[in-house]
Design a protein around this motif. Structure first.
Motif, PDB file in Angstrom:
ATOM      1  N   LEU A 127       0.817  -1.210   0.000  1.00 41.57           N
ATOM      2  CA  LEU A 127       0.000   0.000   0.000  1.00 41.57           C
ATOM      3  C   LEU A 127       0.853   1.263   0.000  1.00 41.57           C
ATOM      4  O   LEU A 127       0.331   2.367   0.157  1.00 41.57           O
ATOM      5  CB  LEU A 127      -0.916   0.005   1.230  1.00 41.57           C
ATOM      6  N   GLY A 128       2.172   1.095  -0.130  1.00 43.50           N
ATOM      7  CA  GLY A 128       3.065   2.250  -0.172  1.00 43.50           C
ATOM      8  C   GLY A 128       3.549   2.721   1.174  1.00 43.50           C
ATOM      9  O   GLY A 128       4.070   3.828   1.290  1.00 43.50           O
ATOM     10  N   ILE A 129       3.405   1.893   2.217  1.00 40.15           N
ATOM     11  CA  ILE A 129       3.878   2.250   3.555  1.00 40.15           C
ATOM     12  C   ILE A 129       5.219   1.556   3.777  1.00 40.15           C
ATOM     13  O   ILE A 129       5.263   0.364   4.060  1.00 40.15           O
ATOM     14  CB  ILE A 129       2.862   1.820   4.641  1.00 40.15           C
ATOM     15  N   PHE A 130       6.301   2.303   3.658  1.00 43.41           N
ATOM     16  CA  PHE A 130       7.635   1.711   3.722  1.00 43.41           C
ATOM     17  C   PHE A 130       8.374   2.031   5.019  1.00 43.41           C
ATOM     18  O   PHE A 130       9.465   1.507   5.250  1.00 43.41           O
ATOM     19  CB  PHE A 130       8.463   2.167   2.517  1.00 43.41           C
ATOM     20  N   SER A 131       7.837   2.885   5.841  1.00 40.61           N
ATOM     21  CA  SER A 131       8.468   3.173   7.127  1.00 40.61           C
ATOM     22  C   SER A 131       7.391   3.475   8.153  1.00 40.61           C
ATOM     23  O   SER A 131       6.295   3.951   7.818  1.00 40.61           O
ATOM     24  CB  SER A 131       9.435   4.356   7.012  1.00 40.61           C
ATOM     25  N   GLN A 132       7.708   3.173   9.427  1.00 44.08           N
ATOM     26  CA  GLN A 132       6.774   3.392  10.531  1.00 44.08           C
ATOM     27  C   GLN A 132       5.411   2.754  10.266  1.00 44.08           C
ATOM     28  O   GLN A 132       4.361   3.359  10.457  1.00 44.08           O
ATOM     29  CB  GLN A 132       6.623   4.887  10.810  1.00 44.08           C
ATOM     30  N   CYS A 133       5.459   1.508   9.831  1.00 47.75           N
ATOM     31  CA  CYS A 133       4.219   0.791   9.530  1.00 47.75           C
ATOM     32  C   CYS A 133       3.438   0.547  10.817  1.00 47.75           C
ATOM     33  O   CYS A 133       3.977   0.022  11.791  1.00 47.75           O
ATOM     34  CB  CYS A 133       4.514  -0.539   8.841  1.00 47.75           C
ATOM     35  N   PRO A 134       2.165   0.909  10.871  1.00 48.22           N
ATOM     36  CA  PRO A 134       1.381   0.699  12.089  1.00 48.22           C
ATOM     37  C   PRO A 134       1.040  -0.774  12.300  1.00 48.22           C
ATOM     38  O   PRO A 134       1.054  -1.572  11.363  1.00 48.22           O
ATOM     39  CB  PRO A 134       0.119   1.528  11.846  1.00 48.22           C
TER      40      PRO A 134
END
Length: 289
Positions: A127-134
């Protein structure tokens, strides 16, 4: 009306004790606000730079387990004056401390509720979340305040946050129970963390809804008994059924492997370097977030 000296002295002593109690409460990092039922509830005012002030009023935990009241898992500054590494702030006003790192504590909680965080990060990357993924499970949403793969970091339970407001160079969070939390993150960063969590949460809910709708359609299509419905899995097979998160991560791994195979073509020596299709404990997918 005349009062004897003993009665007057007693009243003065009671008044002095009340004043001392009030002054003592002002020095603490929380306030006591009486509830309608007569019990006391601690309303916390937390500032990241002075979080060590809570150590003296916190409860020691050997193996700390988060619960529905946990909203801030704080990685303490590395100072020699305390052996503790983590503070956990609760919406009921209690504060917990532990010598464990935030990584140990958050991992224990993930295992407790049965969520594979590696699979969550794989979904996040898609989904384009590459850092600080919740870390999201239904309405439960914890986000790391820094990159969480290389060292312990603080985590914030966004499911307990009602609003965020820019405050100088920091961000002010309104927390359930009238608590207030000020963190040294910009409002832009805080808004990004909220958006990432929303995207991941909505995606998980949509996946679950679509799967349930598909299963319902198939059940409506044919409810007749057959060889599959009559089969007792436990008596015929020893292979355990995987968790949905494990299945999703394995599927992502296999799809990536198939893409590489198609690119290299048969006979390419690099094919020998590919890991086997079956994942085991020695062949886990490691995230370098």
């Amino acid at each position: 009306m005349d009062y004897d000296k003993e009665y007057i002295d007693s009243m003065i002593d009671s008044f002095d004790a009340l004043v001392r109690c009030s002054e003592d409460q002002k020095a603490r990092p929380y306030a006591l606000i009486p509830e309608q039922k007569g019990s006391d509830f601690r309303v916390l005012s937390i500032i990241e730079d002075s979080v060590l002030d809570f150590l003296d009023v916190s409860l020691k935990q050997t193996y700390l387990l988060l619960d529905d009241n946990s909203f801030y898992v704080c990685d303490l500054p590395k100072v020699s004056t305390t052996p503790y590494n983590t503070l956990v702030i609760q919406t009921n006003g209690s504060v917990l401390k532990s010598k464990e790192t935030t990584t140990h504590i958050i991992t224990r909680y993930m295992n407790y509720i049965g969520v594979n965080y590696k699979a969550t990060m794989q979904l996040g990357k898609s989904l384009g979340i590459f850092s600080q993924c919740p870390f999201v499970c239904g309405t439960l949403c914890f986000t790391p305040l820094n990159g969480a793969s290389r060292k312990p970091v603080s985590w914030l339970g966004l499911h307990h946050v009602q609003a965020i407001t820019p405050h100088q160079k920091a961000t002010y969070f309104n927390i359930d129970g009238k608590h207030e939390l000020t963190l040294n993150v910009s409002h832009k960063t805080a808004s990004r963390l909220v958006r990432q969590t929303k995207i991941l949460s909505d995606s998980q809910q949509r996946m679950a809804t679509e799967w349930l709708a598909l299963m319902h359609h198939q059940k409506e299509f044919s409810s007749r008994p057959n060889v599959v419905t009559r089969c007792t899995v436990s008596s015929h097979f020893s292979q355990p059924l995987p968790l949905l998160s494990t299945w999703l991560m394995t599927l992502s791994f296999l799809q990536g492997r198939w893409i590489v195979q198609d690119l290299l073509k048969e006979g390419d020596p690099l094919l020998d370097l590919l890991p086997p299709e079956k994942l085991d404990d020695d062949n886990e997918i490691n995230d370098e977030d």
